[in-house]
Design a protein around this motif. Structure first.
Motif, PDB file in Angstrom:
ATOM      1  N   MET A 132     -55.956 -44.433  65.235  1.00  0.00           N
ATOM      2  CA  MET A 132     -54.295 -44.775  65.129  1.00  0.00           C
ATOM      3  C   MET A 132     -54.568 -45.327  63.060  1.00  0.00           C
ATOM      4  O   MET A 132     -53.965 -44.749  62.879  1.00  0.00           O
ATOM      5  CB  MET A 132     -53.563 -45.556  66.207  1.00  0.00           C
ATOM      6  N   ILE A 136     -52.922 -43.025  60.346  1.00  0.00           N
ATOM      7  CA  ILE A 136     -51.918 -43.479  59.464  1.00  0.00           C
ATOM      8  C   ILE A 136     -52.496 -43.545  57.825  1.00  0.00           C
ATOM      9  O   ILE A 136     -51.527 -42.634  56.628  1.00  0.00           O
ATOM     10  CB  ILE A 136     -51.061 -45.073  60.277  1.00  0.00           C
ATOM     11  N   VAL A 166     -47.568 -44.667  65.588  1.00  0.00           N
ATOM     12  CA  VAL A 166     -47.355 -45.603  66.247  1.00  0.00           C
ATOM     13  C   VAL A 166     -46.771 -45.824  67.725  1.00  0.00           C
ATOM     14  O   VAL A 166     -46.901 -46.815  68.705  1.00  0.00           O
ATOM     15  CB  VAL A 166     -46.111 -47.017  65.036  1.00  0.00           C
ATOM     16  N   GLY A 170     -48.688 -47.105  70.420  1.00  0.00           N
ATOM     17  CA  GLY A 170     -48.479 -48.363  71.186  1.00  0.00           C
ATOM     18  C   GLY A 170     -48.046 -48.606  73.253  1.00  0.00           C
ATOM     19  O   GLY A 170     -48.868 -49.174  73.539  1.00  0.00           O
TER      20      GLY A 170
END
Length: 270
Positions: A132, A136, A166, A170
Motif C-alpha cells: 500500500m 501511494i 487506503v 485497510g
C-alpha cells in the motif's frame, strides 16, 4: 515567447527552411532591417508581423506559445530539487509495488478464493502495508507531475486511486480480526472503484504526450482499458493483464519525468 528566445527560434526556423533574410522578407513584405533586429532579439514584433513570419516558416503561433510556458515558472530551485527527489522515489516505489504485487495476488487468491491464509497474520499485514505504501508513493509522483505540468485531471485520478487504495487495503487488514462480511460484494465494489479511478488516471496520463512522446499515450491507453474491464467486474482478471504493461510504462514515464526535471532544472540554474 520573449526575446531573445523568439529571435533565436525564428533564426533556427529560417535556416531549417534554407531561406536567407532577404528571401524571408520578400515573402513577409517587411524590410531586412526589421528581421535583422527581430533575430538579434532587439525588438519584439507585433502579433500580425509574427504570424506572417511564422506562416512563411511553416510554424504555428500556438505551438510557439505552448513552448513559452515553462513548467517551472511557479517553482524555485528548492522546489525543483524536492520534485526530482520525490519523483525518483516514486518510480523506485513503483518497481517495489510491481514486483511485490505478484506475491500479494497469490496470497489474496488463496485467502479469498480458497479461504486459506497461507502466511501468518503479522506477515500478511506487513505485506499489505508495504504494498500500500509503495503504491501511494508511486501515485504521489503523478500528483507532483500533475502540479508541474498543470494537469489537474492527473492529480484527481491519482488522489482517487490513493483514497481507494487506503480504503480497501485497510479493509483487507482489518478483516483479519473479524468475520469478513459480504466478501463478494466488497470485491465487486473494489473492482468498480479501482476501475473508475484507472479510467480517470489513464486519460490524464495520456495528456502528458507533450513532451514525452508516445509512452504516455500507450501507458494511459492500457490503464483506461484496464479500468473499463475492472468496472465490468467479471472481466477484472483481464484488467489485471492490461495493468501489467501499464505499470511498466508508467514507471518508465516517471523516470523520464525525473530526467526532464533534471535537464530543465539545469537550464533554470544557467
Amino acid at each position: 515567447m520573449k526575446q531573445p528566445e523568439l529571435g533565436r527560434k525564428i533564426l533556427e526556423l529560417r535556416k531549417q527552411k534554407g531561406l536567407t533574410q532577404e528571401e524571408l522578407v520578400e515573402q513577409c513584405n517587411i524590410n531586412v532591417r526589421t528581421i535583422q533586429r527581430i533575430e538579434a532579439g532587439e525588438v519584439t514584433p507585433r502579433s500580425f508581423t509574427l504570424k506572417t513570419i511564422l506562416n512563411v516558416l511553416g510554424e504555428d503561433l500556438k505551438n510557439l506559445q505552448e513552448s513559452e510556458t515553462s513548467p517551472f515558472e511557479n517553482f524555485n530551485l528548492k522546489d525543483i530539487g524536492f520534485s526530482i527527489f520525490y519523483i525518483k522515489l516514486a518510480w523506485i516505489c513503483g518497481i517495489i509495488y510491481f514486483l511485490s504485487g505478484f506475491v500479494e495476488f497469490a496470497v489474496d487468491y488463496a485467502r479469498f478464493q480458497e479461504d486459506e491464509l497461507i502466511i501468518p497474520k503479522a506477515a500478511y499485514i506487513s505485506m499489505k502495508f508495504i504494498v500500500m505504501l509503495a503504491y501511494i508513493y508511486f501515485l504521489w509522483g503523478f500528483v507532483l507531475s500533475g502540479k508541474i505540468f498543470n494537469n489537474y485531471l492527473l492529480k484527481i485520478g491519482a488522489f482517487f486511486l490513493i483514497g481507494t487504495t487506503v480504503l480497501f487495503y485497510g479493509y483487507d487488514m482489518a478483516s483479519l480480526y473479524f468475520e469478513p462480511f459480504y466478501t463478494e460484494y466488497v470485491i465487486t465494489i473494489q473492482s468498480i472503484f479501482f476501475g473508475i479511478g484507472s479510467i480517470i488516471f489513464g486519460l490524464a496520463v495520456m495528456r502528458l504526450e507533450n513532451p514525452f512522446g508516445k509512452i504516455p499515450g500507450i501507458a494511459g491507453g492500457f490503464e483506461v482499458v484496464s479500468g473499463i474491464l475492472f468496472v465490468i467486474v467479471f472481466m477484472g482478471w483481464l484488467g489485471l493483464a492490461f495493468l501489467i504493461p501499464a505499470m511498466i510504462l508508467q514507471i518508465i514515464l516517471l523516470y523520464k519525468i525525473e530526467e526532464f526535471l533534471k535537464s530543465e532544472g539545469t537550464k533554470e540554474i544557467t
